[in-house]
Write a protein that holds these residues in place. Structure first.
Motif, short mmCIF file in Angstrom:
data_model
loop_
_atom_site.label_atom_id
_atom_site.label_comp_id
_atom_site.label_asym_id
_atom_site.label_seq_id
_atom_site.Cartn_x
_atom_site.Cartn_y
_atom_site.Cartn_z
N ALA A 121 0.83 -1.21 0.00
CA ALA A 121 0.00 0.00 0.00
C ALA A 121 0.86 1.26 0.00
O ALA A 121 0.52 2.26 -0.65
CB ALA A 121 -0.92 -0.01 1.22
N ALA A 122 1.98 1.24 0.72
CA ALA A 122 2.86 2.41 0.75
C ALA A 122 3.45 2.69 -0.63
O ALA A 122 3.50 3.84 -1.08
CB ALA A 122 3.98 2.19 1.77
N VAL A 123 3.90 1.61 -1.31
CA VAL A 123 4.43 1.79 -2.67
C VAL A 123 3.33 2.27 -3.61
O VAL A 123 3.52 3.16 -4.43
CB VAL A 123 5.06 0.47 -3.17
N GLY A 124 2.15 1.65 -3.48
CA GLY A 124 1.04 2.04 -4.34
C GLY A 124 0.60 3.48 -4.12
O GLY A 124 0.23 4.18 -5.06
N ALA A 125 0.65 3.95 -2.86
CA ALA A 125 0.25 5.34 -2.57
C ALA A 125 1.15 6.32 -3.29
O ALA A 125 0.68 7.33 -3.85
CB ALA A 125 0.29 5.58 -1.06
N ARG A 126 2.45 6.05 -3.30
CA ARG A 126 3.38 6.94 -4.00
C ARG A 126 3.08 6.95 -5.50
O ARG A 126 3.04 8.02 -6.13
CB ARG A 126 4.82 6.49 -3.76
N GLN A 127 2.86 5.79 -6.07
CA GLN A 127 2.62 5.72 -7.51
C GLN A 127 1.26 6.34 -7.90
O GLN A 127 1.14 6.96 -8.95
CB GLN A 127 2.67 4.26 -7.98
N THR A 128 0.26 6.17 -7.04
CA THR A 128 -1.04 6.77 -7.36
C THR A 128 -0.96 8.30 -7.31
O THR A 128 -1.60 8.98 -8.13
CB THR A 128 -2.13 6.29 -6.39
N LEU A 129 -0.18 8.84 -6.37
CA LEU A 129 -0.03 10.30 -6.32
C LEU A 129 0.64 10.82 -7.59
O LEU A 129 0.26 11.86 -8.13
CB LEU A 129 0.80 10.69 -5.09
N MET A 130 1.62 10.09 -8.09
CA MET A 130 2.28 10.50 -9.33
C MET A 130 1.32 10.42 -10.52
O MET A 130 1.32 11.28 -11.40
CB MET A 130 3.51 9.64 -9.57
N SER A 131 0.47 9.39 -10.51
CA SER A 131 -0.51 9.26 -11.59
C SER A 131 -1.55 10.39 -11.53
O SER A 131 -1.94 10.94 -12.56
CB SER A 131 -1.21 7.90 -11.49
N ILE A 132 -1.99 10.71 -10.32
CA ILE A 132 -2.94 11.82 -10.17
C ILE A 132 -2.31 13.13 -10.63
O ILE A 132 -2.94 13.95 -11.31
CB ILE A 132 -3.41 11.92 -8.71
N ALA A 133 -1.03 13.36 -10.28
CA ALA A 133 -0.34 14.57 -10.73
C ALA A 133 -0.26 14.63 -12.25
O ALA A 133 -0.38 15.70 -12.85
CB ALA A 133 1.06 14.62 -10.13
N GLY A 134 -0.07 13.47 -12.89
CA GLY A 134 -0.03 13.44 -14.35
C GLY A 134 -1.34 13.81 -14.99
O GLY A 134 -1.38 14.20 -16.17
N ILE A 135 -2.45 13.73 -14.23
CA ILE A 135 -3.76 14.13 -14.74
C ILE A 135 -4.07 15.58 -14.42
O ILE A 135 -4.53 16.34 -15.29
CB ILE A 135 -4.85 13.20 -14.17
N VAL A 136 -3.82 16.00 -13.17
CA VAL A 136 -4.30 17.31 -12.73
C VAL A 136 -3.37 18.45 -13.14
O VAL A 136 -3.85 19.59 -13.29
CB VAL A 136 -4.51 17.33 -11.20
N GLU A 137 -2.08 18.22 -13.31
CA GLU A 137 -1.21 19.33 -13.70
C GLU A 137 -1.51 19.82 -15.12
O GLU A 137 -1.62 21.04 -15.35
CB GLU A 137 0.26 18.92 -13.57
N PRO A 138 -1.67 18.94 -16.12
CA PRO A 138 -2.12 19.43 -17.43
C PRO A 138 -3.50 20.08 -17.37
O PRO A 138 -3.79 21.03 -18.10
CB PRO A 138 -2.12 18.17 -18.30
N PHE A 139 -4.36 19.55 -16.48
CA PHE A 139 -5.69 20.14 -16.29
C PHE A 139 -5.56 21.58 -15.81
O PHE A 139 -6.26 22.48 -16.30
CB PHE A 139 -6.45 19.28 -15.27
N ARG A 140 -4.65 21.83 -14.85
CA ARG A 140 -4.40 23.18 -14.37
C ARG A 140 -3.91 24.08 -15.50
O ARG A 140 -4.35 25.23 -15.65
CB ARG A 140 -3.38 23.15 -13.24
N ASP A 141 -2.96 23.58 -16.31
CA ASP A 141 -2.43 24.39 -17.41
C ASP A 141 -3.53 24.74 -18.41
O ASP A 141 -3.58 25.87 -18.93
CB ASP A 141 -1.31 23.63 -18.12
N ASP A 142 -4.41 23.79 -18.69
CA ASP A 142 -5.52 24.06 -19.62
C ASP A 142 -6.43 25.16 -19.07
O ASP A 142 -6.85 26.07 -19.80
CB ASP A 142 -6.33 22.78 -19.85
N LEU A 143 -6.76 25.05 -17.78
CA LEU A 143 -7.63 26.06 -17.17
C LEU A 143 -6.97 27.43 -17.18
O LEU A 143 -7.62 28.44 -17.49
CB LEU A 143 -7.96 25.68 -15.73
#
Length: 595
Positions: free
Chosen positions: A69-91
């Motif tokens: 779960a600890a390893v997965g939490a780190r990877q999920t945060l990186m995946s979420i960042a890969g979605i929301v950072e371009p979303f921020r740039d678009d906005l």
């Protein structure tokens, strides 16, 4: 463009990150499925059965699930960042484009609330989107793990877990519309406070000059109070979130404990009961709490912020261009086309062909009941004359320039250019009659030629070269790379931006030029060269003086003294105006004794 459409597009356009998020979520939520099973088997098959090695083995499996779960939490945060950072740039790109197009199309300055949208709401939407993705994903996977785990232990216990959960979720979902309304009110109140504060800061000098501190403080105070009331109303809804969590997260524990005797009679072991309670307390309740908090706060914030961004960031339909420039066609990139000038609109009187300025009984005050900054001003500036406006800081010099340019409209009196009332001219006609260069010069992204020719239509190369030479801009033009070079305004100093704006004004067809401290960032020699060039230029020149040397170069001087004004030559004013004499005394150091 709708809020669901924007969010759906943000997810669909990044499928790689979405798939990666889905796969790593199995690892992150592994304890949701393993915890209850491990506890139940460690107790029933291990420690209670006298086999501690088996019990320790199951606990090691649980520890392994937490490591995964600890390893997965780190990877999920990186995946979420890969979605929301371009979303921020678009906005951010959407809001910037909409704000600039609206400012250019309406002829007004940028909306002061755009500051809140850019620096607050876009970041708020980005952070809220990330939080919603995280909590919804975690809730779905955690509940799925709990359901599978309870079924593997004893299926008859599942209704005791699911029915309260469904009730708590229903209660929470019913409260969302009210939460959205309160959150919307809170964001609008925050925008109102930001707008009021920005307006107050921009006008502090005029507020001080008008003695309107009390009224402005009361007006800003009302917006702050409104924001406080909106925040208080939003906070009251936390009680609903707490009740939802109690029903869906804590009631199942009470039901399982109350039903334990009957469950034992039906064959449940101590490990099954303890494992079920572990599922509820360790996985279900935290997941529901995160969902209630995440969607109840961040989800509502995301929805309201996106509604505001989409409604105010959209590009407006084409309208009149800015106050200080002509109605110019645009290049495909949105820049003004330097090779064209718009013809008169055909509405209103024909633009005057001379730079004669008359102000008759002009009175102006910032706000109802405020003391006038200018009162009963009579002023005539003949065509071809050079006038300097001087006075203490905050006395109303810039106000006079804005009134003369038609940017401000007098409360009483008339302003005429070439015998034509300023308020009778449309923006296009007015921009061909006068040009106003303020202290903070504007340079847009584009070529140097586009910047210089913006007000001039199609100036020839010889005419442009002569203007650049006259204003002392030859070295800057060469350093930038010539007329075809692209300009990044952020790389120019304040003085360099003023040189570009001054040369643009010099090339314009306007016979009336108003320089409102437009040379304040230039050194004295460069300032003298620029003012002398405009003085030689055909037309009328009015300079709001930054240095008193500007007054000495003018044929006539207007001294602003409170709401009064007196004009004359330097020698006349030294005798007739105590304020002018005082100003010149501060500027001219007394000669040493004996000289």
């Amino acid at each position: 463009m709708t809020v669901p459409g924007v969010l759906r597009a943000a997810l669909v356009r990044r499928p790689r990150h979405l798939v990666r998020l889905f796969l790593w979520s199995f690892a992150e939520t592994a304890p949701s499925f393993v915890s209850g099973l491990a506890i139940a088997h460690a107790l029933d098959d291990g420690f209670a059965a006298g086999r501690p090695s088996v019990g320790l083995g199951w606990l090691c499996i649980l520890a392994g699930a937490w490591i995964a779960a600890a390893v997965g939490a780190r990877q999920t945060l990186m995946s979420i960042a890969g979605i929301v950072e371009p979303f921020r740039d678009d906005l951010l790109g959407y809001v910037v484009a909409g704000t600039l197009h609206r400012a250019a199309g309406s002829g007004r300055g940028p909306d002061t609330a755009a500051v809140a949208r850019l620096n607050r709401q876009v970041e708020l939407a980005r952070d809220s989107f990330a939080a919603v993705i995280a909590v919804v994903r975690s809730f779905v996977f955690s509940v799925t793990g709990v359901v599978l785990g309870v079924l593997s232990l004893m299926g008859s216990i599942l209704p005791l877990v699911l029915l309260p959960l469904v009730g708590g979720l229903a209660l929470f979902l019913m409260s969302l519309p009210a939460m959205a309304a309160r959150q919307r009110r809170a964001i609008l109140a925050e925008e109102g406070t930001a707008s009021a504060l920005a307006t107050m800061v921009d006008g502090l000098r005029d507020v001080r000059a008008c003695g309107a501190e009390g009224r402005v403080a009361a007006r800003v105070g009302r917006t702050v109070d409104e924001q406080a009331r909106a925040a208080t109303g939003l906070a009251r809804l936390t009680a609903v979130r707490t009740l939802s969590l109690a029903v869906g997260g804590w009631l199942p524990i009470l039901l399982v404990l109350a039903a334990t005797p009957s469950l034992v009679r039906a064959g449940a072991t101590a490990g099954v009961v303890l494992g079920t309670l572990t599922y509820i307390a360790q996985s279900l309740t935290p997941a529901l709490g995160s969902l209630v908090q995440g969607v109840g706060v961040n989800g509502v914030r995301l929805t309201v912020a996106l509604e505001r961004i989409l409604s105010t960031g959209a590009r407006p339909s084409p309208a009149a261009p800015g106050e200080h420039g002509p109605s110019s066609p645009r290049t495909p990139g949105g820049r003004p086309a330097p090779g064209n000038a718009t013809a008169p609109s055909g509405h209103g009187p024909r633009p005057p062909r001379e730079g004669l300025l008359r102000m008759r009984g002009v009175t102006f005050a910032y706000g109802l009941g405020a003391e006038p900054v200018v009162e009963g001003l009579d002023l005539t500036v003949r065509d071809g004359e050079h006038l300097a406006v001087v006075g203490p800081s905050g006395i109303g010099k810039s106000t006079v320039a804005a009134l003369a340019a038609g940017v401000l409209r007098p409360k009483e009196g008339r302003v005429l250019i070439g015998g034509v009332p300023v308020d009778a001219l449309d923006r296009g006609a007015l921009s061909r009659v006068r040009v106003l260069i303020p202290q903070e010069a504007y340079v847009f992204r584009g070529t140097l030629e586009e910047n210089l020719a913006y007000l001039a239509g199609t100036p020839g190369r010889r005419e442009m070269d002569a203007a650049v030479e006259a204003l002392g801009m030859t070295g800057l033009a060469a350093r930038l790379g010539g007329y075809a070079a692209e300009i990044d305004p952020g790389t120019l100093s304040s003085g360099e931006r003023q040189l570009v704006a001054l040369t643009r004004a010099y090339l314009s067809p306007a016979r009336l030029v108003l320089l409102d401290e437009a040379t304040c960032h230039l050194d004295p020699a460069a300032e003298a060269r620029a003012e002398e060039a405009f003085a030689r230029r055909d037309g009328t020149l009015i300079v709001v003086a930054h240095r008193l040397t500007s007054a000495l170069r003018a044929r006539r001087i207007l001294v602003m003294d409170g709401s009064r004004a007196v004009s004359g030559t330097h020698s006349e004013l030294v005798t007739a105006s105590p304020l002018y004499r005082d100003l010149m005394g501060h500027w001219e150091a007394p000669a040493p004794a004996g000289v």
